[in-house]
Design a protein around this motif. Sequence first.
Motif, PDB file in Angstrom:
ATOM      1  N   ARG A  78      47.543  47.538  33.129  1.00  0.00           N
ATOM      2  CA  ARG A  78      46.561  46.769  32.371  1.00  0.00           C
ATOM      3  C   ARG A  78      46.333  45.426  33.042  1.00  0.00           C
ATOM      4  O   ARG A  78      47.278  44.791  33.535  1.00  0.00           O
ATOM      5  CB  ARG A  78      47.050  46.548  30.935  1.00  0.00           C
ATOM      6  N   PRO A  79      45.081  44.932  33.048  1.00  0.00           N
ATOM      7  CA  PRO A  79      44.761  43.704  33.795  1.00  0.00           C
ATOM      8  C   PRO A  79      45.515  42.464  33.356  1.00  0.00           C
ATOM      9  O   PRO A  79      45.822  41.593  34.164  1.00  0.00           O
ATOM     10  CB  PRO A  79      43.250  43.535  33.594  1.00  0.00           C
ATOM     11  N   PRO A 107      45.438  35.477  33.234  1.00  0.00           N
ATOM     12  CA  PRO A 107      44.944  35.564  34.608  1.00  0.00           C
ATOM     13  C   PRO A 107      44.969  37.020  35.096  1.00  0.00           C
ATOM     14  O   PRO A 107      45.752  37.834  34.594  1.00  0.00           O
ATOM     15  CB  PRO A 107      45.949  34.718  35.411  1.00  0.00           C
ATOM     16  N   MET A 108      44.140  37.323  36.068  1.00  0.00           N
ATOM     17  CA  MET A 108      44.127  38.656  36.680  1.00  0.00           C
ATOM     18  C   MET A 108      45.165  38.666  37.806  1.00  0.00           C
ATOM     19  O   MET A 108      44.833  38.522  38.969  1.00  0.00           O
ATOM     20  CB  MET A 108      42.726  38.993  37.195  1.00  0.00           C
ATOM     21  N   HIS A 109      46.428  38.802  37.435  1.00  0.00           N
ATOM     22  CA  HIS A 109      47.536  38.738  38.397  1.00  0.00           C
ATOM     23  C   HIS A 109      48.248  40.075  38.518  1.00  0.00           C
ATOM     24  O   HIS A 109      49.464  40.121  38.737  1.00  0.00           O
ATOM     25  CB  HIS A 109      48.527  37.646  37.984  1.00  0.00           C
ATOM     26  N   LEU A 110      47.495  41.164  38.384  1.00  0.00           N
ATOM     27  CA  LEU A 110      48.073  42.508  38.377  1.00  0.00           C
ATOM     28  C   LEU A 110      49.013  42.762  39.556  1.00  0.00           C
ATOM     29  O   LEU A 110      50.048  43.410  39.399  1.00  0.00           O
ATOM     30  CB  LEU A 110      46.950  43.553  38.389  1.00  0.00           C
ATOM     31  N   GLU A 158      39.966  35.001  41.994  1.00  0.00           N
ATOM     32  CA  GLU A 158      40.835  34.710  40.853  1.00  0.00           C
ATOM     33  C   GLU A 158      40.270  33.635  39.923  1.00  0.00           C
ATOM     34  O   GLU A 158      40.596  33.615  38.732  1.00  0.00           O
ATOM     35  CB  GLU A 158      42.249  34.335  41.312  1.00  0.00           C
ATOM     36  N   LYS A 159      39.418  32.757  40.447  1.00  0.00           N
ATOM     37  CA  LYS A 159      38.806  31.735  39.587  1.00  0.00           C
ATOM     38  C   LYS A 159      37.718  32.318  38.697  1.00  0.00           C
ATOM     39  O   LYS A 159      37.346  31.717  37.691  1.00  0.00           O
ATOM     40  CB  LYS A 159      38.233  30.600  40.440  1.00  0.00           C
TER      41      LYS A 159
END
Length: 258
Positions: A24-25, A199-202, A245-246
């Motif tokens: 999951r994101p 955050p999208m830190h997958l 990422e921003k």
Amino acid sequence: MNTEKIEKMSGHWLLAKLGKKVLRPGGVTLTQKMLSMLNITSNDDVVEFAPGLGFTAQMSINRRPKSYIGIDADKNSVNYLSKKFEKSNAVFRLGNAAQSLLPEQSADKVYGEAMLSMHANHRKAELIREAYRILKPQGYYAIHELTLKPDDLDENVKLYIQKELALAIKVNARPLTISEWTELLEKEGFKVLRTETAPMHLLEPQRIINDEGIWGSITIAKNILLHPAMRKRVLKMKSIFKKYEKNMGAVTIIARKE
């Protein structure tokens, strides 16, 4: 596994092959927030769209709902989950979440994760409409999806991110801004109650450790090192996530059927 097959494999299944269980994101933390907002109890009939490997299904079933049904279009997932949860009251069915064949107004709570983002907007609307159809009046619907930011992100930038993301993960991903997600839900008759973001830190090391634990992370790292073709794909995905990422993140939204 041959290199050509790896190159065409969707990012979701590639990471699963490497041993990643949380796909999951927003990671475990955002999934936990989503379930906390849903507040599943022993009185609830629960439906999950696209349970995948069953990570969130396990968390839901642990809350002992009155009933749990998972609808997934992948036969292997349904077979795997049916066996995994055979001692529980959970039921897993092969099918299209947009046409679940479940009775109208039969669920108290419906949710889906990392699913709507992978479809065009008209398909997103079909899936949301189905959640609305099977929910009882005042029932709750929760999603956990990719999001773009800020809300006024330039349309050309948005299209470029979507294109690069689709090329990297081999799925025609179409994430939306939070205001667009809200508009889509409200257009289908839902009232948005609350949103949470992450955050999208997958593929960031700390997120992987948080989601998979030390031993799970070691297994994933070892598999990445041992499979060069898979490593190339993972590094490509990670570079896209880092590049944007921003402007990319994860969101969970809970809405009520009005």
